[in-house]
Design a protein around this motif. Structure first.
Motif, short mmCIF file in Angstrom:
data_model
loop_
_atom_site.label_atom_id
_atom_site.label_comp_id
_atom_site.label_asym_id
_atom_site.label_seq_id
_atom_site.Cartn_x
_atom_site.Cartn_y
_atom_site.Cartn_z
N VAL A 1 2.30 2.00 -3.30
CA VAL A 1 1.29 2.48 -4.24
C VAL A 1 0.99 3.96 -3.97
CG1 VAL A 1 -1.11 2.26 -4.97
CG2 VAL A 1 0.28 0.22 -4.65
N CYS A 2 0.89 4.33 -2.68
CA CYS A 2 0.71 5.75 -2.34
C CYS A 2 1.82 6.58 -2.97
CB CYS A 2 0.75 5.95 -0.82
SG CYS A 2 -0.70 5.33 0.01
N GLY A 3 3.05 6.07 -2.85
CA GLY A 3 4.19 6.77 -3.44
C GLY A 3 4.03 6.94 -4.94
N LYS B 1 0.81 -1.22 0.00
CA LYS B 1 0.00 0.00 0.00
C LYS B 1 0.84 1.27 0.00
CE LYS B 1 -4.16 -1.77 2.17
NZ LYS B 1 -3.68 -2.88 3.04
N ILE B 2 1.88 1.26 0.81
CA ILE B 2 2.64 2.50 0.97
C ILE B 2 3.41 2.81 -0.32
CG2 ILE B 2 4.78 1.62 1.97
CD1 ILE B 2 4.23 3.81 4.16
N SER C 1 8.12 9.48 -1.09
CA SER C 1 7.49 8.63 -2.10
C SER C 1 8.53 7.80 -2.85
CB SER C 1 6.72 9.47 -3.11
OG SER C 1 5.81 10.28 -2.45
N VAL D 1 1.26 6.89 -6.75
CA VAL D 1 0.17 7.83 -7.06
C VAL D 1 0.64 9.26 -6.87
CG1 VAL D 1 -2.10 8.62 -6.35
CG2 VAL D 1 -1.64 6.18 -6.53
N PHE D 2 1.31 9.51 -5.73
CA PHE D 2 1.79 10.87 -5.48
C PHE D 2 2.73 11.33 -6.59
CE2 PHE D 2 4.96 13.82 -3.85
CZ PHE D 2 4.15 14.83 -3.40
#
Lengths: 306, 306
Positions: free
Chosen positions: A44-46, A41-42, A287, A48-49
């Motif tokens: 993927v957050c990176g 998840k983390i 990220s 996306v950002f």
């Protein structure tokens, strides 16, 4: 062996399904790694950002009412508002546009310098590992010796005495970061060159150069990609560091480093000028680091513990 | 056997060191612009005598040999910009300041880092673990030039409890050394936690637990010595970071140390001062890396350098 077992046991239901449902086609290791990355998840957050940020840096400045140098002295140092979303600086320039514009430069330096790193590091490491023996020994001793040097000082001297040229900047930054890359590739090549397919290539009479570039380098790409992702934030940081000291990008150009530096100058009256650029830089570094860690776990499930 | 390893290390250092001197020397001399460029137009006779005084009228190879000969007597030559001052004098003034800043920072880093890491390892996967570890992610990702200004903003400007610049009273030491030490505290806490986690599964710890010692007693009497090894080996590279971090910290807080001095002289093209300070930085690094290696042998009887 046991760690492979653990990985399979760890895998979530959807991956188990993936493994059984595609038995006719088989999945490539790259696809497999990609699915593993998407479960992190983390990371993927990176991703996306970073996608949002890169798009904004490229697209937004075209559509904004302001250019990065439009001055409006009457609206100098205005706090974030509907007119200036992130506030304006001492010359009344829109901070958002300046951050995005600076982002173009910071990200470009990061990517280009990393490209230099990859180019030098991969070739050096592959040649050293492939030739082996005495040559390898000497080449690695050179790397060991260079490791001990604080390159920042050399880069500063270079920047000061040869003019603050942005191309010089990313070549200099790239040249400071290739050492680890060379070590990683060398290790890969040494373990790969014992394998049967390389022996087969030799027996077919393929030249050494072709073996290195067609077989050894493509097969060691996994760790290279991981380390590349971790080198970009390192380089962005170095560029910001130099620009912060006034030794990097020069006005009227801006990078995150110069924005933070000018934010420090006016933080008493306009803290947003410091906080927003610092926030954007930090989020980018976060990220990229998380993405790099995620890629490491995804591409190398067995070595994830190191 | 250890002796042979140490001798090998020193014999590699020497050529590297001379190589560095040579590279910097010629890089500076071949760069466009000279130290007397910005001066008002001076009569040619004065220019000539200036050049003669600094050996600038000699051929380049002769200048190089003169520099090396002086260096072997630890004479770094006269400053080009500070009239009638030698580089040795200037360094002798600025170095103690930087040293003090470095020691304070290292102190903070070790104190916070070791305690936080030990706390995290005492009860893994509890909030005692998560809290310090999330802080350490922050510390690793945020660069000095973001942490520094933010600390100034919070403690200096908003709360007004600590001075924002200067280097006179003990209060002046707090913010700069925290700024510089924070990232290392973060790194050290991770290494400390990792080292301790590895040790807690070993037999001698189980024995200690079986004897009825409390977790805290086990930590201080048994695991700390082994667990601190990764921290010790990190101290070498950390020093390099402290030196470069000092460039930024001294600039932000207006501290009259070596780092600010180095940047000033680079911008002023003060040849001899730039050379002198860089060489000092390089030698400090070499010596410290060396000391760390030797220290390692004493702390871990399993390590034997061949």
């Amino acid at each position: 062996m046991s760690s492979t077992l653990v990985t399979t046991m760890d895998s979530s239901p959807e991956q188990a399904q993936l493994l059984t449902s595609t038995d006719d086609a088989g999945i490539s290791p790259w696809k497999d790694a990609f699915h593993r990355l998407l479960r992190n998840k983390i990371a993927v957050c990176g991703i996306v950002f970073l996608i949002v940020e890169v798009t904004a840096c490229i697209v937004f400045p075209w559509f904004s009412r302001y250019s990065f140098e439009t001055q409006n002295l009457e609206a100098a140092l205005s706090p974030p508002s509907a007119q200036y979303w992130l506030g304006s600086d001492a010359l009344g320039r829109d901070l958002l546009v300046r951050i995005l514009y600076g982002g173009r430069i910071s990200l470009m330096v990061g990517v280009l310098a990393t490209f230099v790193t990859v180019l030098v590091g991969v070739v050096y490491g592959a040649v050293s590992g492939f030739l082996g023996g005495r040559t390898d020994n000497v080449m690695m001793r050179v790397v060991d010796a260079l490791y001990a040097l604080p390159f920042v000082f050399l880069v500063i001297i270079l920047m000061v005495f040869f003019g603050r040229n942005i191309f010089l900047l990313f070549i200099a930054l790239g040249l400071t970061q290739w050492l680890t890359m060379a070590r990683i590739v060398r290790g890969q090549v040494i373990s790969l060159k014992q394998k049967e397919f390389i022996e087969a290539a030799h027996s077919m009479g393929i030249s050494n150069t072709a073996i290195v570039f067609r077989h050894l380098i493509p097969n060691s790409l996994g760790p290279v990609i991981v380390y590349l992702t971790l080198t970009i934030p390192e380089v962005i940081l170095q560029e910001a560091f130099l620009s912060f000291l006034g030794l990097g990008v020069q006005a009227p150009m801006a990078s995150w480093g110069t924005l933070i530096a000018s934010g420090v100058g006016s933080m008493e009256v306009a803290p947003w000028l410091l906080i927003f650029p610092a926030l954007v830089l930090s989020l980018t570094l976060f990220s990229l680091n998380f993405l790099g860690d995620g890629l490491r776990d995804a591409l190398d499930p067995k070595g994830a513990k190191d | 056997m250890g002796l042979r390893y140490l001798f090998g290390r020193v014999s590699i250092m020497l050529p590297v060191f001379i190589g560095v001197i040579t590279v910097i020397f010629f890089m500076i001399r071949f760069a466009p612009g000279g130290p007397f460029d910005k001066e008002k137009i001076v009569p040619p006779e004065i220019m000539e005598s200036l050049n003669a005084q600094y050996h600038l009228d000699q051929p380049l190879w002769k200048q190089y040999l003169i520099y090396l000969a002086d260096l072997s007597r630890f004479d770094l030559g006269p400053s080009f910009k500070h009239a009638n001052r030698t580089v040795n004098e200037l360094i002798a003034e600025a170095f103690p300041v930087s040293l003090e800043l470095g020691l304070w920072s290292l102190g903070w880093a070790l104190l916070i880092g070791v305690l936080a890491g030990a706390m995290a390892a005492l009860k893994p996967n509890s909030w005692l673990d998560y809290l310090p570890m999330s802080f350490s992610v922050l510390g690793i990702c945020l660069p000095t030039f973001v942490i520094g200004p933010l600390l100034v903003l919070i403690f200096g400007l908003w709360m007004g409890v600590l001075p924002v610049a200067g280097w006179d009273s003990w209060q002046d030491r707090v913010l700069p050394s925290l700024t510089l030490g924070f990232a290392y505290a973060a790194f050290i806490s991770r290494l400390m936690r990792g080292g301790l986690m590895e040790i807690r599964t070993q037999d001698f710890i189980r024995t200690a637990r079986a004897k009825g010692l409390s977790e805290v007693q086990i930590l201080f009497k048994h695991s700390l010595r082994g667990g601190i090894l990764p921290v010790v080996s990190f101290l070498g590279p950390a020093l390099a970071g402290l030196l470069t971090g000092a460039l930024v910290t001294e600039t932000i807080f207006n501290i009259p140390g070596l780092g600010r001095f180095f940047i000033e002289s680079a911008l002023n093209r003060d040849y001899t001062v730039v050379m002198g300070t860089s060489l000092l930085y390089f030698s400090i690094l070499f010596v410290c890396n060396f000391v760390v290696d030797v220290l390692y042998v004493f702390l871990d009887p399993r390590v034997r350098y061949e």
